[in-house]
Design a protein around this motif. Structure first.
Motif, PDB file in Angstrom:
ATOM      1  N   PRO A  66       0.809  -1.228   0.000  1.00  0.00           N
ATOM      2  CA  PRO A  66       0.000   0.000   0.000  1.00  0.00           C
ATOM      3  C   PRO A  66       0.837   1.270   0.000  1.00  0.00           C
ATOM      4  CG  PRO A  66      -0.829  -1.567   1.623  1.00  0.00           C
ATOM      5  CD  PRO A  66       0.500  -2.076   1.162  1.00  0.00           C
ATOM      6  N   ILE A  67       2.018   1.236   0.651  1.00  0.00           N
ATOM      7  CA  ILE A  67       2.894   2.410   0.651  1.00  0.00           C
ATOM      8  C   ILE A  67       3.334   2.737  -0.771  1.00  0.00           C
ATOM      9  CG2 ILE A  67       5.119   3.319   1.432  1.00  0.00           C
ATOM     10  CD1 ILE A  67       4.805   1.653   3.978  1.00  0.00           C
ATOM     11  N   ILE A  68       3.594   1.703  -1.569  1.00  0.00           N
ATOM     12  CA  ILE A  68       3.963   1.916  -2.975  1.00  0.00           C
ATOM     13  C   ILE A  68       2.853   2.682  -3.690  1.00  0.00           C
ATOM     14  CG2 ILE A  68       4.438   0.760  -5.179  1.00  0.00           C
ATOM     15  CD1 ILE A  68       5.619  -1.572  -3.477  1.00  0.00           C
ATOM     16  N   GLY A  69       1.602   2.276  -3.458  1.00  0.00           N
ATOM     17  CA  GLY A  69       0.473   2.981  -4.069  1.00  0.00           C
ATOM     18  C   GLY A  69       0.359   4.409  -3.595  1.00  0.00           C
ATOM     19  N   ALA A  70       0.584   4.630  -2.292  1.00  0.00           N
ATOM     20  CA  ALA A  70       0.494   5.981  -1.728  1.00  0.00           C
ATOM     21  C   ALA A  70       1.556   6.893  -2.335  1.00  0.00           C
ATOM     22  CB  ALA A  70       0.641   5.926  -0.211  1.00  0.00           C
ATOM     23  N   ALA A  92       3.214   6.471  -5.212  1.00  0.00           N
ATOM     24  CA  ALA A  92       2.959   6.641  -6.642  1.00  0.00           C
ATOM     25  C   ALA A  92       1.857   7.663  -6.900  1.00  0.00           C
ATOM     26  CB  ALA A  92       2.592   5.304  -7.276  1.00  0.00           C
ATOM     27  N   ALA A  93       0.838   7.668  -6.036  1.00  0.00           N
ATOM     28  CA  ALA A  93      -0.288   8.592  -6.214  1.00  0.00           C
ATOM     29  C   ALA A  93       0.048  10.007  -5.765  1.00  0.00           C
ATOM     30  CB  ALA A  93      -1.505   8.075  -5.453  1.00  0.00           C
ATOM     31  N   GLY A  94       1.071  10.169  -4.938  1.00  0.00           N
ATOM     32  CA  GLY A  94       1.439  11.492  -4.444  1.00  0.00           C
ATOM     33  C   GLY A  94       0.950  11.791  -3.050  1.00  0.00           C
ATOM     34  N   CYS A  95       0.615  10.754  -2.283  1.00  0.00           N
ATOM     35  CA  CYS A  95       0.089  10.931  -0.929  1.00  0.00           C
ATOM     36  C   CYS A  95       1.204  10.913   0.117  1.00  0.00           C
ATOM     37  CB  CYS A  95      -0.891   9.807  -0.595  1.00  0.00           C
ATOM     38  SG  CYS A  95      -2.431   9.819  -1.536  1.00  0.00           S
ATOM     39  N   CYS A  96       0.870  11.365   1.306  1.00  0.00           N
ATOM     40  CA  CYS A  96       1.641  11.094   2.518  1.00  0.00           C
ATOM     41  C   CYS A  96       0.938   9.933   3.229  1.00  0.00           C
ATOM     42  CB  CYS A  96       1.677  12.314   3.429  1.00  0.00           C
ATOM     43  SG  CYS A  96       2.509  13.754   2.720  1.00  0.00           S
ATOM     44  N   ALA A  97       1.627   9.297   4.163  1.00  0.00           N
ATOM     45  CA  ALA A  97       1.001   8.154   4.835  1.00  0.00           C
ATOM     46  C   ALA A  97       1.536   7.958   6.243  1.00  0.00           C
ATOM     47  CB  ALA A  97       1.214   6.878   4.021  1.00  0.00           C
ATOM     48  N   ILE A  98       0.626   7.602   7.137  1.00  0.00           N
ATOM     49  CA  ILE A  98       0.975   7.122   8.477  1.00  0.00           C
ATOM     50  C   ILE A  98       0.679   5.624   8.479  1.00  0.00           C
ATOM     51  CG2 ILE A  98       0.429   7.213  10.929  1.00  0.00           C
ATOM     52  CD1 ILE A  98      -0.251  10.173  10.557  1.00  0.00           C
ATOM     53  N   VAL A  99       1.674   4.839   8.841  1.00  0.00           N
ATOM     54  CA  VAL A  99       1.594   3.385   8.716  1.00  0.00           C
ATOM     55  C   VAL A  99       1.577   2.739  10.089  1.00  0.00           C
ATOM     56  CG1 VAL A  99       2.674   1.348   7.710  1.00  0.00           C
ATOM     57  CG2 VAL A  99       2.917   3.573   6.573  1.00  0.00           C
ATOM     58  N   LYS A 100       0.608   1.845  10.307  1.00  0.00           N
ATOM     59  CA  LYS A 100       0.501   1.095  11.559  1.00  0.00           C
ATOM     60  C   LYS A 100       0.676  -0.398  11.244  1.00  0.00           C
ATOM     61  CE  LYS A 100      -0.975  -0.640  15.528  1.00  0.00           C
ATOM     62  NZ  LYS A 100      -0.955  -2.066  15.103  1.00  0.00           N
ATOM     63  N   PRO A 101       1.900  -0.960  11.459  1.00  0.00           N
ATOM     64  CA  PRO A 101       2.105  -2.394  11.240  1.00  0.00           C
ATOM     65  C   PRO A 101       1.520  -3.214  12.387  1.00  0.00           C
ATOM     66  CG  PRO A 101       4.136  -1.380  11.990  1.00  0.00           C
ATOM     67  CD  PRO A 101       3.126  -0.270  11.864  1.00  0.00           C
ATOM     68  N   SER A 102       1.431  -4.515  12.183  1.00  0.00           N
ATOM     69  CA  SER A 102       0.811  -5.388  13.184  1.00  0.00           C
ATOM     70  C   SER A 102       1.738  -5.636  14.367  1.00  0.00           C
ATOM     71  CB  SER A 102       0.427  -6.724  12.552  1.00  0.00           C
ATOM     72  OG  SER A 102      -0.061  -7.614  13.543  1.00  0.00           O
ATOM     73  N   ILE A 131       6.335   9.823   5.163  1.00  0.00           N
ATOM     74  CA  ILE A 131       5.907   8.460   5.513  1.00  0.00           C
ATOM     75  C   ILE A 131       6.329   8.217   6.957  1.00  0.00           C
ATOM     76  CG2 ILE A 131       6.031   6.003   4.979  1.00  0.00           C
ATOM     77  CD1 ILE A 131       4.868   7.548   2.676  1.00  0.00           C
ATOM     78  N   ALA A 132       5.356   8.036   7.849  1.00  0.00           N
ATOM     79  CA  ALA A 132       5.644   7.838   9.274  1.00  0.00           C
ATOM     80  C   ALA A 132       5.128   6.481   9.729  1.00  0.00           C
ATOM     81  CB  ALA A 132       5.014   8.949  10.104  1.00  0.00           C
ATOM     82  N   VAL A 133       5.792   5.919  10.716  1.00  0.00           N
ATOM     83  CA  VAL A 133       5.394   4.624  11.275  1.00  0.00           C
ATOM     84  C   VAL A 133       4.983   4.809  12.727  1.00  0.00           C
ATOM     85  CG1 VAL A 133       6.092   2.256  11.763  1.00  0.00           C
ATOM     86  CG2 VAL A 133       7.007   3.436   9.766  1.00  0.00           C
ATOM     87  N   VAL A 134       3.839   4.228  13.082  1.00  0.00           N
ATOM     88  CA  VAL A 134       3.376   4.229  14.469  1.00  0.00           C
ATOM     89  C   VAL A 134       3.183   2.778  14.888  1.00  0.00           C
ATOM     90  CG1 VAL A 134       1.525   4.873  16.045  1.00  0.00           C
ATOM     91  CG2 VAL A 134       2.248   6.474  14.259  1.00  0.00           C
ATOM     92  N   GLU A 135       3.963   2.321  15.857  1.00  0.00           N
ATOM     93  CA  GLU A 135       3.807   0.962  16.365  1.00  0.00           C
ATOM     94  C   GLU A 135       2.902   0.972  17.590  1.00  0.00           C
ATOM     95  OE1 GLU A 135       7.374  -1.787  15.873  1.00  0.00           O
ATOM     96  OE2 GLU A 135       8.339   0.145  16.266  1.00  0.00           O
ATOM     97  N   GLY A 136       2.223  -0.148  17.804  1.00  0.00           N
ATOM     98  CA  GLY A 136       1.339  -0.231  18.958  1.00  0.00           C
ATOM     99  C   GLY A 136       0.305  -1.329  18.787  1.00  0.00           C
ATOM    100  N   ASP A 137      -0.612  -1.406  19.759  1.00  0.00           N
ATOM    101  CA  ASP A 137      -1.618  -2.461  19.752  1.00  0.00           C
ATOM    102  C   ASP A 137      -2.961  -1.922  19.269  1.00  0.00           C
ATOM    103  OD1 ASP A 137      -2.419  -0.915  21.877  1.00  0.00           O
ATOM    104  OD2 ASP A 137      -1.879  -2.379  23.422  1.00  0.00           O
TER     105      ASP A 137
END
Length: 457
Positions: free
Chosen positions: A125-129, A131-141, A164-170
């Motif tokens: 999904p980050i690749i799509g974001a 490519a489209a020109g978006c910013c993204a906040i990512v929450k992995p499992s 592109i930012a990463v937020v870890e958590g539950d």
């Protein structure tokens, strides 16, 4: 903590408004940076996948890393064309105008990824974001902590938080993020959690892409090539110990070939995973204890005709085939997501249609048959996200097909150009000439109604 997330969202929104992420050359540069970062961390990612799910290097590359390289290569090659405004032909009622479709990035997207393919389903999904020109906040499992940790480090080293930012958590972290007003949400996971995401998105009328799951049927018709079918189904079902959203969930087998097919399927399981799969150091484990217990409970719903071995301290469940299950059994009421394969026989084509139609739309459907008539019956009468004829899962590995569900199995699709589309709004704009002014569009124009009836019919 929610205030921190709100600040992060605003940081990204301000950066998006700067316009830098929309520049196509910038997008290409960032995609290349992402690919280089994955390659540089390939060994660390494979090691983390081994720790979290006991995936072999082969399986990790096949199902996690290799497909991402293909996705990035495709995006780098074509994103200029994808982002270019497209001229559309207009009717006679709009003479004098030129009209275009402008692909426009949504803005700041929230990406929540699952644990079963934690690298692939986070990065794709980050690749799509990008490519489209978006910013993204990512929450992995949080259920695959080693992989999530490596991903977080990789992304933080590659991109600024404003991009592109990463937020870890539950779960609490996911809920806090979902409470914010994003421009788009991309979620991959279960149907149950998908409903929670959709409810949260509805509060802000946020566009969403939901990649869910469901019980994907696999039909083996009486004229199927049984050796090929058995080989491919054994591979597709028990890859990642069945923890795949498009894995064959249950088999519908024509009564006349059931016994022969099951013998071939058992042979293939042994051939691919070993006569004693407990000795196979590359066979993946179940993700955690709660999933392990849930899967064990399913084995009580039918007769185990193959497999059934489990070792709790290793979170190990052998490839298992169940017969004598009913549609009311727990194993048939929700997605299995594990190495258990129920078998149900049928006699007529209509039985297949009736049985599948009674279930919610699946993310995938697979048919093994040489009969073109049976193929057309299935394609014409059954709705599902996507699938294969005479294969399983392989349709997911191409950038040329959309991957997504329908109804309860998801909303929207991605991969290749479809990933770009998932993070974009198509803005239609008409450029009207001031040199021509058609009179019949205006009120009280003499003969206007007569002209309208002639050209608008």
């Amino acid at each position: 903590m929610s205030e921190t997330y709100e600040q992060l969202l605003q940081l990204q929104r301000n950066y998006f408004y700067s316009g830098e992420t929309k520049d196509v050359h910038f997008r290409i540069q960032q995609l290349k940076k992402l690919k280089n970062a994955i390659k540089a961390n390939e060994k660390k990612l494979s090691d983390a996948l081994r720790k979290d799910l006991n995936k072999s290097d082969f399986e990790s590359y096949l199902t996690e890393l290799g497909v991402l390289y293909n996705e990035i290569t495709e995006a780098v090659k074509h994103v200029k064309a994808w982002a270019k405004p497209r001229k559309v032909k207009m009717p006679i009622t709009h003479v004098g105008s030129d009209s275009y479709i402008y692909p426009e990035p949504y803005g700041v997207s929230l990406i929540i990824s699952p644990w079963n393919f934690p690298v692939n389903l986070t990065i794709a999904p980050i690749i799509g974001a990008i490519a489209a020109g978006c910013c993204a906040i990512v929450k992995p499992s949080e259920l695959t902590p080693n992989t999530s940790g490596i991903l977080a480090h990789l992304l933080k080293q590659t991109f600024e938080d404003r991009y592109i930012a990463v937020v870890e958590g539950d779960v609490a972290t996911s809920k806090a993020l979902l409470a914010l007003n994003f421009d788009h949400i991309f979620f991959t996971g279960s149907v149950t959690v998908g409903k929670v995401v959709m409810e949260a998105a509805a509060k802000h009328l946020t566009p969403i892409t939901l990649e869910l799951g469901g019980k994907s049927p696999t039909i083996v018709h009486k004229d199927a090539k049984l050796d090929v079918a058995a080989k491919r189904i054994a591979w597709g079902k028990f890859t990642n110990a069945g923890q795949t959203c498009v894995a064959p969930d249950y088999l519908l087998i024509h009564k006349s070939i059931k016994e022969r097919f099951l013998e071939k399927l058992m042979y293939q399981i042994k051939d691919q995973f070993g006569d004693d799969v407990t000795q196979n150091s590359d066979y993946p484990r179940v993700v955690n204890g709660s999933h392990f217990d849930r899967l064990l409970s399913y084995m009580k719903d039918g007769t185990i005709v193959f497999g059934g071995r489990s070792i709790r301290e290793r979170l190990f469940i052998a490839p298992t085939i169940l017969e004598n299950v009913t549609w009311n059994s727990a194993v048939m009421e929700e997605e299995i997501f594990g190495p258990i394969l129920p078998v149900i026989e049928y006699e007529t084509e209509q039985e297949v249609i009736d049985m599948v139609r009674k279930r919610p739309n699946s993310l995938a459907l697979y048919l093994f048959a040489e009969n073109k008539k049976m193929e057309q019956v299935v394609l014409k009468h059954l709705s599902f996200g996507g699938g294969c004829i005479n294969d399983v899962i392989y349709h997911v590995g191409t950038t040329r097909l959309p991957f997504g569900g329908v109804g309860s199995s998801g909303i929207g699709a991605y991969h290749g150009k479809y990933s770009f589309d998932a993070f974009s709004h198509e803005k239609g704009v008409m450029h009207q000439s001031t040199k021509i002014d058609i009179p019949f569009r205006y009120h009280k124009t003499k003969g206007g109604l007569k002209v309208l009836k002639r050209i608008m019919k």
